[in-house]
Design a protein around this motif. Sequence first.
Motif, mmCIF file in Angstrom:
data_model
loop_
_atom_site.group_PDB
_atom_site.id
_atom_site.type_symbol
_atom_site.label_atom_id
_atom_site.label_comp_id
_atom_site.label_asym_id
_atom_site.label_seq_id
_atom_site.Cartn_x
_atom_site.Cartn_y
_atom_site.Cartn_z
ATOM 1 N N SER A 24 0.817 -1.218 0.000
ATOM 2 C CA SER A 24 0.000 0.000 0.000
ATOM 3 C C SER A 24 0.853 1.271 0.000
ATOM 4 O O SER A 24 0.332 2.368 -0.192
ATOM 5 C CB SER A 24 -0.965 0.011 1.198
ATOM 6 N N HIS A 25 2.149 1.127 0.193
ATOM 7 C CA HIS A 25 3.058 2.275 0.168
ATOM 8 C C HIS A 25 3.745 2.348 -1.190
ATOM 9 O O HIS A 25 4.257 1.337 -1.681
ATOM 10 C CB HIS A 25 4.124 2.137 1.262
ATOM 11 N N GLU A 26 3.765 3.514 -1.744
ATOM 12 C CA GLU A 26 4.390 3.704 -3.050
ATOM 13 C C GLU A 26 5.876 3.337 -2.972
ATOM 14 O O GLU A 26 6.596 3.784 -2.085
ATOM 15 C CB GLU A 26 4.238 5.152 -3.496
ATOM 16 N N TRP A 28 7.173 0.458 -2.268
ATOM 17 C CA TRP A 28 7.457 -0.707 -1.432
ATOM 18 C C TRP A 28 6.817 -1.921 -2.086
ATOM 19 O O TRP A 28 5.641 -1.900 -2.451
ATOM 20 C CB TRP A 28 6.884 -0.541 -0.033
ATOM 21 N N SER A 86 -0.699 -1.715 10.983
ATOM 22 C CA SER A 86 0.000 -1.062 9.878
ATOM 23 C C SER A 86 0.961 0.008 10.349
ATOM 24 O O SER A 86 2.026 0.187 9.763
ATOM 25 C CB SER A 86 -1.008 -0.479 8.888
ATOM 26 N N GLU A 90 4.894 -0.028 9.367
ATOM 27 C CA GLU A 90 5.450 1.118 8.648
ATOM 28 C C GLU A 90 6.622 1.718 9.415
ATOM 29 O O GLU A 90 7.671 2.009 8.833
ATOM 30 C CB GLU A 90 4.372 2.181 8.424
ATOM 31 N N LEU A 94 10.467 2.101 8.174
ATOM 32 C CA LEU A 94 11.094 3.417 8.136
ATOM 33 C C LEU A 94 12.330 3.481 9.031
ATOM 34 O O LEU A 94 13.343 4.084 8.671
ATOM 35 C CB LEU A 94 10.088 4.505 8.503
#
Length: 100
Positions: A24-26, A28, A86, A90, A94
């Motif tokens: 859902s993360h650009e 990844w 989530s 995340e 990070l």
Amino acid sequence: MDINILAVGREAAILQVVERLINSHEGWHATIATTEQEAINAFKAKPYTIVFVCAGFSAQEEENLRQRLTQLDAAVVVTRHFGGGSGLLENEILGILATK
């Protein structure tokens, strides 16, 4: 920046959630594996920055996998993912990326 993340565990339902959250993360990109051999095969097929060991793998299996994967790429980060939603996933990603 594109980042490939491998999630390894025995619980397919959990892995599917982890895969969805990562994707859902650009930039990844998640791949999931349910056995040590599947993980090694995936790892040989393309480079991964992070490998999450999820539910169902013992500490010994995790250590064996860590040793095998770091022999293939010493820069890979192999870490245990305990779940928690989530936001935690995340932040784990990070945090790892910030140290690289």
